[in-house]
Design a protein around this motif. Sequence first.
Motif, mmCIF file in Angstrom:
data_model
loop_
_atom_site.group_PDB
_atom_site.id
_atom_site.type_symbol
_atom_site.label_atom_id
_atom_site.label_comp_id
_atom_site.label_asym_id
_atom_site.label_seq_id
_atom_site.Cartn_x
_atom_site.Cartn_y
_atom_site.Cartn_z
ATOM 1 N N PRO A 83 -13.539 2.235 1.222
ATOM 2 C CA PRO A 83 -13.366 0.967 1.933
ATOM 3 C C PRO A 83 -13.278 1.189 3.433
ATOM 4 O O PRO A 83 -12.733 2.191 3.896
ATOM 5 C CB PRO A 83 -12.053 0.419 1.366
ATOM 6 N N PRO A 85 -12.133 -0.988 7.076
ATOM 7 C CA PRO A 85 -11.308 -2.156 7.410
ATOM 8 C C PRO A 85 -12.154 -3.414 7.548
ATOM 9 O O PRO A 85 -13.196 -3.419 8.205
ATOM 10 C CB PRO A 85 -10.674 -1.766 8.750
ATOM 11 N N GLN A 184 -8.531 -1.193 -0.393
ATOM 12 C CA GLN A 184 -8.328 -2.399 0.404
ATOM 13 C C GLN A 184 -8.596 -3.604 -0.494
ATOM 14 O O GLN A 184 -9.508 -3.581 -1.318
ATOM 15 C CB GLN A 184 -9.275 -2.437 1.601
ATOM 16 N N SER A 197 -7.011 -8.885 4.824
ATOM 17 C CA SER A 197 -6.609 -7.800 3.930
ATOM 18 C C SER A 197 -5.214 -8.066 3.397
ATOM 19 O O SER A 197 -4.319 -8.474 4.153
ATOM 20 C CB SER A 197 -6.603 -6.452 4.665
ATOM 21 N N SER A 201 -2.843 -2.840 2.018
ATOM 22 C CA SER A 201 -4.156 -2.204 1.990
ATOM 23 C C SER A 201 -4.156 -0.967 2.893
ATOM 24 O O SER A 201 -3.462 -0.913 3.906
ATOM 25 C CB SER A 201 -5.228 -3.185 2.464
ATOM 26 N N PHE A 202 -4.947 0.027 2.494
ATOM 27 C CA PHE A 202 -5.073 1.287 3.218
ATOM 28 C C PHE A 202 -3.782 2.098 3.227
ATOM 29 O O PHE A 202 -3.581 2.948 4.077
ATOM 30 C CB PHE A 202 -5.598 1.072 4.644
ATOM 31 N N ALA A 207 -0.841 -0.272 -1.717
ATOM 32 C CA ALA A 207 -1.816 -0.773 -2.680
ATOM 33 C C ALA A 207 -1.267 -0.725 -4.104
ATOM 34 O O ALA A 207 -1.486 -1.650 -4.896
ATOM 35 C CB ALA A 207 -3.110 0.021 -2.579
ATOM 36 N N GLN A 417 -4.180 -1.144 10.457
ATOM 37 C CA GLN A 417 -3.498 -0.418 9.398
ATOM 38 C C GLN A 417 -4.043 0.997 9.332
ATOM 39 O O GLN A 417 -5.263 1.208 9.330
ATOM 40 C CB GLN A 417 -3.681 -1.114 8.057
#
Length: 420
Positions: A83, A85, A184, A197, A201-202, A207, A417
């Motif tokens: 993924p 951003p 993400q 997002s 995420s990340f 997550a 992030q």
Amino acid sequence: MATAMASALALVAASSAGAATLRGGMGGPAGYGNLVLQPNDDNFSAVQNSPFQINFFGYSGRSFFVNNNGNISFGAGISSFTPVPFNGHAEAPLIAPFWADVDTRCSGCGAVYLGAQSPNSFTVTWNNVGYYSANSSKLNNFQMTLAGATNPGDFDIEFRYNRLEWTTGDASGGFAGLGGTPAQAGFDAGDGTHFYSLPGSFSSTGALNFTNIKNASGGESGVFKFSIRNGAVLADGTSPATPLLPSNITNGNGGPGFGFQFQVQQNQRVFVDPIVASGYDFEVAAGGPNILSALFPDLGDADGYTIFLLSDLVHPYATHVGAGGNPFLVDFASIGGVSGFRIAGIDPALGLDPDNANAFVTGLTFDVIGQTTVNLTQTPIRFDTNGSAVPEPASWGMLLFGFAGIGGLLRRRRHAQAPA
């Protein structure tokens, strides 16, 4: 939003291993409909047809692709496995419950299915899928439902997370399914402007935590809902993707801030979208209900945030919020709630930039019974990277003009992030 989705679809218990129950009863070998992808690594399906018209930030049609790596897209299939951003420039408009390097070639892995619980909806399920390279030591079980709404082109999105054990494939820098560049979730309209997002995420920790959080009051953890109306996200304050925008400009603590007026009910969390400096003060007007909790986003700030009560700006109420696995939810209920608080210690590199303001979507709950009107102010703590405590007047003018100019249009700015 939640009511429309609930009335369109009936839940059928399909798994009880995790937080959210997946929608089932759609036939096929696993109850999730037909197999839409054979065992593969980075493939995408043939073009699929939606039973309802989709109007999504400029895309209008009924066709979509199911991508093995945890998302669907419009106009073209996507095989990217690591993924990137969301920034409004996706290779095709996409909606992603869990964009990561899914691999279903492994022994013991599940598969990706497409089914429907109603004539006006479709559901994609990534059922017990493994990660690259053909690894089934950890499995993820999640799904996404799109349901048509009353007006043509309008629809609702629902993410459900039943079990999440891995976040990263081996080719994305992961080790044993974690670390590297983790998953993400959210969406990217591919129009250069609209994207979002999910908080966490990340971050592998963040997550995996999708199963434990939600963006709507009531219901199960691990469920996220969004409404698309007239081609854009409905900005009603019910989720981080639909934060309320300021209703006025305020003056406080020697500088301008932003005012919000809205109604809340007991246990309802409302999300607002202020501009970030190095921190800011939240305060309810005199006579208003106390704030019971605040849920902050993960911007990748390694040392976390510091929280002060406005009644005591010397002794921190909470430190390192969000750092080292600490939760981003700060509870004030144990002290009866507060009329105001300060969040400080936000990395200035993530903050005030008149040319590219960063979003800092904050979820608040209030001490109310029944429906109550809340008058809330948010005043930025200004930071000048040249060393002064106050930015140049021209910078503030650009900031206020840009903020007021978005009006009712929801624009998601890039969340800064950092990978875990």
